[in-house]
Write an enzyme that holds these catalytic residues in place. Structure first.
Site, PDB file in Angstrom:
ATOM      1  N   CYS A 132       0.791  -1.106  -0.001  1.00  0.00           N
ATOM      2  CA  CYS A 132       0.117   0.063   0.064  1.00  0.00           C
ATOM      3  C   CYS A 132       0.939   1.255  -0.088  1.00  0.00           C
ATOM      4  O   CYS A 132       1.544   1.736   0.862  1.00  0.00           O
ATOM      5  CB  CYS A 132      -0.981   0.085   1.088  1.00  0.00           C
ATOM      6  SG  CYS A 132      -2.265   1.413   1.355  1.00  0.00           S
ATOM      7  N   CYS A 135      -0.486   4.262   2.074  1.00  0.00           N
ATOM      8  CA  CYS A 135      -0.369   4.176   3.428  1.00  0.00           C
ATOM      9  C   CYS A 135       1.092   4.205   4.090  1.00  0.00           C
ATOM     10  O   CYS A 135       1.043   5.036   5.039  1.00  0.00           O
ATOM     11  CB  CYS A 135      -0.779   2.533   4.036  1.00  0.00           C
ATOM     12  SG  CYS A 135      -2.244   1.963   3.009  1.00  0.00           S
ATOM     13  N   ASP A 136       1.964   3.825   3.213  1.00  0.00           N
ATOM     14  CA  ASP A 136       3.093   3.464   3.860  1.00  0.00           C
ATOM     15  C   ASP A 136       4.418   4.494   3.387  1.00  0.00           C
ATOM     16  O   ASP A 136       5.630   4.631   3.758  1.00  0.00           O
ATOM     17  CB  ASP A 136       3.948   2.134   3.630  1.00  0.00           C
ATOM     18  CG  ASP A 136       2.762   1.052   4.171  1.00  0.00           C
ATOM     19  OD1 ASP A 136       2.517   1.463   5.642  1.00  0.00           O
ATOM     20  OD2 ASP A 136       2.595   0.195   3.645  1.00  0.00           O
TER      21      ASP A 136
END
Ligand SMILES: Cc1cc2nc3c(=O)[nH]c(=O)nc-3n(C[C@H](O)[C@H](O)[C@H](O)COP(=O)(O)OP(=O)(O)OC[C@H]3O[C@@H](n4cnc5c(N)ncnc54)[C@H](O)[C@@H]3O)c2cc1C
Length: 316
Positions: A132, A135-136
């Protein structure tokens, strides 16, 4: 207690189904592994009608608040490990050992991220390899990363990563992107995004964590890219393992087969995006919500009318 409706999935489809089900005065139970689902990974949502700009997590928080504002909705965080048919309905078994029973079921479990299956991927998962980018990416401030894929998740992920990373290699096996033109334009406008097209990863390299990736074909004279992070965004597969346990049919691509009323092949069981073959496979918040509403409406009809006892296979 026997619930009227059991909904599996705390994403856009599941929460929409819960809102409709609650307003039909059905005793509703909704469960999922993660509150918010895939929506949590959408950094910017610019196509939810009526709201010009909102983040995915904020949108999903609104869904949750709305659904849980009804007294007849029960909510649980757990993984469903098994479903069985029982007299008059279905029983769900959870990973915490508990069970619940209901007269109808709506599957809204979305999809599972696809893996590349190359050497080093598993070994460095969580040590530089993630699934992701949006997200990261934050954890890779000022560093070089690679995003793999050519769809919405990859291209949006590359655009978001480019806001924090020093350099983003966007590695895609084709020459063109499937992603929304909006995100393709955004990523092309970033000077720190390097396009590595018509190429693929063959290995993730590292020691204790990722140090680079190996390419199938040399790029600018080298068959390796030196990076600290690898975001694999090569699509996902419908989460149909649980529906298959009670004999729900899937199509040739592996998606849960539903008719226009979101009925599966099993009576009393319905499906709502991302795991179904409906909405022309167009995986969006609006299609997830649309299918969730239809599934709840069909569960209501099933419980109240002559529809009872029929899945789509029975032509009901
Ligand atoms: C990076 C990114 C950006 C996006 N941006 C947009 C956008 O701007 N606009 C747009 O319209 N769409 C966007 N999308 C698509 C959109 O997020 C999805 O189509 C939508 O969230 C799908 O919702 P869903 O409810 O079907 O599934 P999901 O949101 O995936 O929810 C699935 C739920 O099922 C649960 N679950 C799964 N298996 C089990 C189990 N065995 N037991 C219990 N629970 C289980 C999960 O925990 C989760 O709660 C984006 C997607 C990504 C990846």
């Amino acid at each position: 207690m026997m619930f009227d409706v059991l909904i599996i999935g705390l994403g856009c489809a599941g929460y929409t189904a819960a809102i409709y089900s609650a307003r039909y005065k059905l005793n509703t139970f909704i469960v999922g592994v993660e509150d918010g689902g895939l929506g949590l990974t959408a950094a910017e949502v610019g196509n939810w009608p009526g709201i010009i700009d909102i983040t995915g997590p904020d949108l999903m928080e609104n869904f949750k608040k709305h659904a849980l504002s009804f007294e007849n909705v029960r909510h649980k965080i757990a993984r469903v490990t098994k479903i069985e048919k029982i007299d008059g309905g279905f029983r769900l078994l959870f990973d915490d050992g508990e069970t619940v029973e209901g007269k109808t079921v709506i599957f809204a479990m979305g999809s599972n991220k696809r893996h590349l299956g190359i050497p080093g991927e598993k070994e460095f998962s969580g040590k530089g390899v993630t699934y992701c980018a949006t997200c990261d990416a934050f954890f890779y401030k000022g560093r070089d990363v690679a995003v793999i894929g050519g769809g919405d998740s990859a291209v949006e992920g590359a655009a978001i990563a480019a806001q924090v990373a020093k350099k983003v290699y966007l590695v895609h096996r084709r020459n063109e992107f499937r992603a929304e033109p909006y995100w393709v334009d955004r990523v092309k406008a970033r000077e720190n995004v390097v396009f590595v097209l018509e190429n693929q990863l063959t290995e993730v390299l590292g020691t204790t964590k990722v140090t680079g990736v190996k390419l199938a074909k040399p790029f600018e004279g080298s068959d390796t890219l030196t990076v600290d992070g690898v975001f694999i965004e090569v699509g996902s597969d419908p989460a149909t393992m649980i529906p298959k346990q009670i004999g729900c049919e899937v199509d040739a691509k592996g998606f849960l087969k539903v008719d226009a009323a979101q009925r599966t092949s099993v009576a009393g069981v319905f499906g709502a995006w991302d795991l179904t073959n409906a909405s022309n496979y167009f995986a969006q918040f609006v299609t997830a919500a649309g299918e969730g509403s239809v599934a709840a409406n069909s569960a209501f009809s099933y419980l109240n009318t002559a529809g009872a006892g029929k899945g789509y296979m029975a032509g009901g």
